[in-house]
Write a protein that holds these residues in place. Structure first.
Motif, PDB file in Angstrom:
ATOM      1  N   ALA A 168      11.311   3.487  -1.753  1.00 44.97           N
ATOM      2  CA  ALA A 168      11.674   3.584  -0.337  1.00 44.97           C
ATOM      3  C   ALA A 168      10.468   3.458   0.583  1.00 44.97           C
ATOM      4  O   ALA A 168      10.620   3.132   1.770  1.00 44.97           O
ATOM      5  CB  ALA A 168      12.386   4.905  -0.072  1.00 44.97           C
ATOM      6  N   ALA A 169       9.272   3.715   0.063  1.00 42.64           N
ATOM      7  CA  ALA A 169       8.072   3.732   0.901  1.00 42.64           C
ATOM      8  C   ALA A 169       7.804   2.379   1.552  1.00 42.64           C
ATOM      9  O   ALA A 169       7.344   2.316   2.700  1.00 42.64           O
ATOM     10  CB  ALA A 169       6.862   4.160   0.069  1.00 42.64           C
ATOM     11  N   GLY A 170       8.086   1.287   0.853  1.00 44.15           N
ATOM     12  CA  GLY A 170       7.843  -0.048   1.404  1.00 44.15           C
ATOM     13  C   GLY A 170       8.721  -0.352   2.610  1.00 44.15           C
ATOM     14  O   GLY A 170       8.215  -0.639   3.697  1.00 44.15           O
ATOM     15  N   PRO A 171      10.068  -0.280   2.451  1.00 44.38           N
ATOM     16  CA  PRO A 171      10.940  -0.515   3.599  1.00 44.38           C
ATOM     17  C   PRO A 171      10.690   0.466   4.735  1.00 44.38           C
ATOM     18  O   PRO A 171      10.835   0.099   5.910  1.00 44.38           O
ATOM     19  CB  PRO A 171      12.346  -0.337   3.014  1.00 44.38           C
ATOM     20  N   LYS A 195      13.057  11.776 -10.784  1.00 43.71           N
ATOM     21  CA  LYS A 195      13.858  10.668 -10.272  1.00 43.71           C
ATOM     22  C   LYS A 195      13.665  10.514  -8.771  1.00 43.71           C
ATOM     23  O   LYS A 195      13.587   9.392  -8.259  1.00 43.71           O
ATOM     24  CB  LYS A 195      15.338  10.899 -10.599  1.00 43.71           C
ATOM     25  N   ALA A 196      13.602  11.642  -8.069  1.00 47.28           N
ATOM     26  CA  ALA A 196      13.445  11.592  -6.619  1.00 47.28           C
ATOM     27  C   ALA A 196      12.138  10.924  -6.228  1.00 47.28           C
ATOM     28  O   ALA A 196      12.093  10.127  -5.273  1.00 47.28           O
ATOM     29  CB  ALA A 196      13.509  13.001  -6.036  1.00 47.28           C
ATOM     30  N   LYS A 197      11.059  11.207  -6.951  1.00 52.12           N
ATOM     31  CA  LYS A 197       9.769  10.593  -6.627  1.00 52.12           C
ATOM     32  C   LYS A 197       9.792   9.098  -6.941  1.00 52.12           C
ATOM     33  O   LYS A 197       9.183   8.301  -6.226  1.00 52.12           O
ATOM     34  CB  LYS A 197       8.650  11.297  -7.390  1.00 52.12           C
ATOM     35  N   ASN A 198      10.499   8.720  -8.002  1.00 46.75           N
ATOM     36  CA  ASN A 198      10.653   7.293  -8.300  1.00 46.75           C
ATOM     37  C   ASN A 198      11.380   6.586  -7.161  1.00 46.75           C
ATOM     38  O   ASN A 198      11.007   5.482  -6.751  1.00 46.75           O
ATOM     39  CB  ASN A 198      11.441   7.115  -9.599  1.00 46.75           C
ATOM     40  N   ALA A 199      12.417   7.230  -6.639  1.00 51.86           N
ATOM     41  CA  ALA A 199      13.163   6.645  -5.538  1.00 51.86           C
ATOM     42  C   ALA A 199      12.311   6.559  -4.278  1.00 51.86           C
ATOM     43  O   ALA A 199      12.348   5.565  -3.552  1.00 51.86           O
ATOM     44  CB  ALA A 199      14.422   7.474  -5.266  1.00 51.86           C
ATOM     45  N   LEU A 200      11.508   7.582  -4.014  1.00 53.06           N
ATOM     46  CA  LEU A 200      10.653   7.595  -2.832  1.00 53.06           C
ATOM     47  C   LEU A 200       9.592   6.498  -2.889  1.00 53.06           C
ATOM     48  O   LEU A 200       9.222   5.934  -1.863  1.00 53.06           O
ATOM     49  CB  LEU A 200       9.983   8.963  -2.686  1.00 53.06           C
ATOM     50  N   LEU A 248      14.729  -5.831  -5.711  1.00 49.84           N
ATOM     51  CA  LEU A 248      14.415  -5.403  -4.356  1.00 49.84           C
ATOM     52  C   LEU A 248      14.319  -3.877  -4.308  1.00 49.84           C
ATOM     53  O   LEU A 248      14.812  -3.171  -5.189  1.00 49.84           O
ATOM     54  CB  LEU A 248      15.465  -5.902  -3.369  1.00 49.84           C
ATOM     55  N   ASP A 249      13.720  -3.384  -3.250  1.00 49.56           N
ATOM     56  CA  ASP A 249      13.475  -1.946  -3.146  1.00 49.56           C
ATOM     57  C   ASP A 249      14.760  -1.141  -3.042  1.00 49.56           C
ATOM     58  O   ASP A 249      14.810   0.013  -3.486  1.00 49.56           O
ATOM     59  CB  ASP A 249      12.586  -1.651  -1.933  1.00 49.56           C
ATOM     60  N   GLY A 250      15.790  -1.720  -2.441  1.00 54.28           N
ATOM     61  CA  GLY A 250      17.051  -1.004  -2.332  1.00 54.28           C
ATOM     62  C   GLY A 250      17.612  -0.626  -3.696  1.00 54.28           C
ATOM     63  O   GLY A 250      18.154   0.477  -3.877  1.00 54.28           O
ATOM     64  N   TYR A 251      17.475  -1.534  -4.641  1.00 52.29           N
ATOM     65  CA  TYR A 251      17.910  -1.232  -6.004  1.00 52.29           C
ATOM     66  C   TYR A 251      16.988  -0.192  -6.633  1.00 52.29           C
ATOM     67  O   TYR A 251      17.446   0.705  -7.348  1.00 52.29           O
ATOM     68  CB  TYR A 251      17.918  -2.502  -6.849  1.00 52.29           C
ATOM     69  N   GLY A 252      15.681  -0.293  -6.364  1.00 51.62           N
ATOM     70  CA  GLY A 252      14.738   0.670  -6.918  1.00 51.62           C
ATOM     71  C   GLY A 252      15.019   2.088  -6.457  1.00 51.62           C
ATOM     72  O   GLY A 252      14.740   3.048  -7.186  1.00 51.62           O
ATOM     73  N   ILE A 253      15.577   2.237  -5.255  1.00 50.61           N
ATOM     74  CA  ILE A 253      15.886   3.570  -4.737  1.00 50.61           C
ATOM     75  C   ILE A 253      17.001   4.231  -5.537  1.00 50.61           C
ATOM     76  O   ILE A 253      16.962   5.441  -5.812  1.00 50.61           O
ATOM     77  CB  ILE A 253      16.279   3.479  -3.244  1.00 50.61           C
ATOM     78  N   ILE A 254      18.000   3.463  -5.938  1.00 47.32           N
ATOM     79  CA  ILE A 254      19.139   4.031  -6.674  1.00 47.32           C
ATOM     80  C   ILE A 254      18.992   3.923  -8.186  1.00 47.32           C
ATOM     81  O   ILE A 254      19.710   4.595  -8.934  1.00 47.32           O
ATOM     82  CB  ILE A 254      20.461   3.368  -6.237  1.00 47.32           C
ATOM     83  N   PHE A 270       0.839  -1.201   0.000  1.00 44.87           N
ATOM     84  CA  PHE A 270       0.000   0.000   0.000  1.00 44.87           C
ATOM     85  C   PHE A 270       0.877   1.255   0.000  1.00 44.87           C
ATOM     86  O   PHE A 270       0.568   2.242  -0.681  1.00 44.87           O
ATOM     87  CB  PHE A 270      -0.919  -0.007   1.222  1.00 44.87           C
ATOM     88  N   ALA A 271       1.963   1.228   0.769  1.00 45.75           N
ATOM     89  CA  ALA A 271       2.860   2.385   0.835  1.00 45.75           C
ATOM     90  C   ALA A 271       3.471   2.683  -0.524  1.00 45.75           C
ATOM     91  O   ALA A 271       3.580   3.852  -0.934  1.00 45.75           O
ATOM     92  CB  ALA A 271       3.957   2.135   1.876  1.00 45.75           C
ATOM     93  N   HIS A 272       3.878   1.624  -1.258  1.00 43.98           N
ATOM     94  CA  HIS A 272       4.386   1.828  -2.619  1.00 43.98           C
ATOM     95  C   HIS A 272       3.327   2.498  -3.484  1.00 43.98           C
ATOM     96  O   HIS A 272       3.610   3.465  -4.207  1.00 43.98           O
ATOM     97  CB  HIS A 272       4.755   0.480  -3.247  1.00 43.98           C
ATOM     98  N   ALA A 273       2.106   1.965  -3.422  1.00 45.59           N
ATOM     99  CA  ALA A 273       1.029   2.475  -4.272  1.00 45.59           C
ATOM    100  C   ALA A 273       0.657   3.908  -3.902  1.00 45.59           C
ATOM    101  O   ALA A 273       0.414   4.743  -4.782  1.00 45.59           O
ATOM    102  CB  ALA A 273      -0.194   1.558  -4.158  1.00 45.59           C
ATOM    103  N   ARG A 274       0.585   4.189  -2.620  1.00 48.47           N
ATOM    104  CA  ARG A 274       0.208   5.532  -2.195  1.00 48.47           C
ATOM    105  C   ARG A 274       1.264   6.547  -2.613  1.00 48.47           C
ATOM    106  O   ARG A 274       0.931   7.658  -3.066  1.00 48.47           O
ATOM    107  CB  ARG A 274       0.045   5.550  -0.676  1.00 48.47           C
ATOM    108  N   ALA A 275       2.538   6.179  -2.487  1.00 45.58           N
ATOM    109  CA  ALA A 275       3.609   7.067  -2.921  1.00 45.58           C
ATOM    110  C   ALA A 275       3.548   7.282  -4.426  1.00 45.58           C
ATOM    111  O   ALA A 275       3.797   8.387  -4.918  1.00 45.58           O
ATOM    112  CB  ALA A 275       4.963   6.481  -2.518  1.00 45.58           C
ATOM    113  N   ALA A 276       3.202   6.215  -5.166  1.00 47.10           N
ATOM    114  CA  ALA A 276       3.084   6.339  -6.621  1.00 47.10           C
ATOM    115  C   ALA A 276       1.933   7.265  -6.995  1.00 47.10           C
ATOM    116  O   ALA A 276       2.030   8.063  -7.944  1.00 47.10           O
ATOM    117  CB  ALA A 276       2.873   4.964  -7.245  1.00 47.10           C
ATOM    118  N   LEU A 277       0.832   7.159  -6.256  1.00 45.08           N
ATOM    119  CA  LEU A 277      -0.316   8.033  -6.518  1.00 45.08           C
ATOM    120  C   LEU A 277       0.075   9.502  -6.374  1.00 45.08           C
ATOM    121  O   LEU A 277      -0.240  10.333  -7.227  1.00 45.08           O
ATOM    122  CB  LEU A 277      -1.453   7.692  -5.560  1.00 45.08           C
TER     123      LEU A 277
END
Length: 272
Positions: free
Chosen positions: A133-136, A125-130, A193-199, A62-69
């Motif tokens: 990061a929202a899940g972890p 890019k920052a919003k993509n990283a966030l 994994l999310d760590g890679y998605g952040i960078i 949900f955190a991933h989705a909400r951040a994406a929204l």
């Protein structure tokens, strides 16, 4: 489409699912049973932790989705990602069933990404990283809440004598351990994994393309690494348990692990 129908559709896209309510009910009911000392304690701990872990998986996604929204991908609502319903995920088995199997068989807490974000809609890019990061961050927040509860409410426990509500606090301790583990493992910069998605937003296109083939196997690579005794002992001895120890939750977590794994499949989590 009228404004009324559009509003109703938006509301249904965000209505909490029945599946999530059922998980909350199981979590609450088993928690009350453990607190009161009713029924089989080991089974109670098992059900309580499983329900709590599945709830955390729902909140993670949900955190991933909400951040994406908020980042610009308005499609997440129509996909059902804001309803906390794991059946709406792109890969329910990969993100819901397998993580549950991992903690039951091996005590490894590793959520898998399973909400499809239309990255082309995200504005920076920052919003993509966030979004990644929202899940972890959610797992970290849950871990902190559980550990603070244990540090401030639970009686001191050194593993040698019974305390009041021992099984309940041990279940909280083991659930806290899973959240700490999930936070750390998800921040590993492994494709998939999310760590890679952040960078990833700052990695060159050529590198991202070459690493894309690893992404489907990222979770399994991490799990196999933890199967190594040296890596496993270092991970728990130098990362997970020291963090739990800051809140005096480490002994409760260890006892909760014993109660949860009342069966044995050859690999029971830390210190294997």
């Amino acid at each position: 489409m009228s404004a009324f129908s559009s509003h109703s559709h938006s509301h249904s896209d965000r209505r909490i699912s029945t599946v999530f309510w059922v998980l909350l009910a199981i979590f609450a009911a088993t928690g009350v049973m453990l607190w009161g000392g009713w029924g089989n304690a080991r089974l109670g701990v098992f059900l309580f932790v499983c329900a709590g872990w599945l709830i955390s998986l729902c909140l993670h996604e949900f955190a991933h989705a909400r951040a994406a929204l908020h980042g610009g991908d308005i499609s997440v609502g129509a996909k059902g990602y804001l309803t906390l319903n794991p059946l709406k995920y792109t890969h329910p088995i990969y993100s819901f069933v397998l993580p549950l199997v991992f903690i039951i068989l091996g005590g490894i807490a590793l959520p898998g990404g399973a909400v499809f974000i239309e990255r082309g809609r995200i504005r920076s890019k920052a919003k993509n990283a966030l979004i990644s990061a929202a899940g972890p961050a959610t797992n970290a927040a849950l871990a902190l809440v559980l550990m603070v509860v244990l540090a401030t409410v639970a009686p001191s426990f050194d593993g040698t004598y019974r305390t009041s509500h021992l099984e309940f606090y041990s279940a909280l301790g083991y659930l806290a351990l899973l959240q700490v583990m999930a936070t750390i493992l998800n921040l590993v910069p492994m494709p998939g994994l999310d760590g890679y998605g952040i960078i990833e937003p700052w990695i060159s296109y050529e590198t991202r393309r070459s690493l894309a083939n690893i992404a489907p196997y990222g979770m399994m690579i991490v799990v196999l690494l933890l199967w190594n005794r040296t890596i496993n002992n270092w991970f728990f001895g130098n990362l997970v348990f020291p963090i739990l120890g800051w809140f005096h939750a480490d002994v409760y977590a260890a006892y909760g692990n014993q109660l949860f794994h009342f069966f044995s499949f050859g690999f029971s989590g830390f210190g294997n």
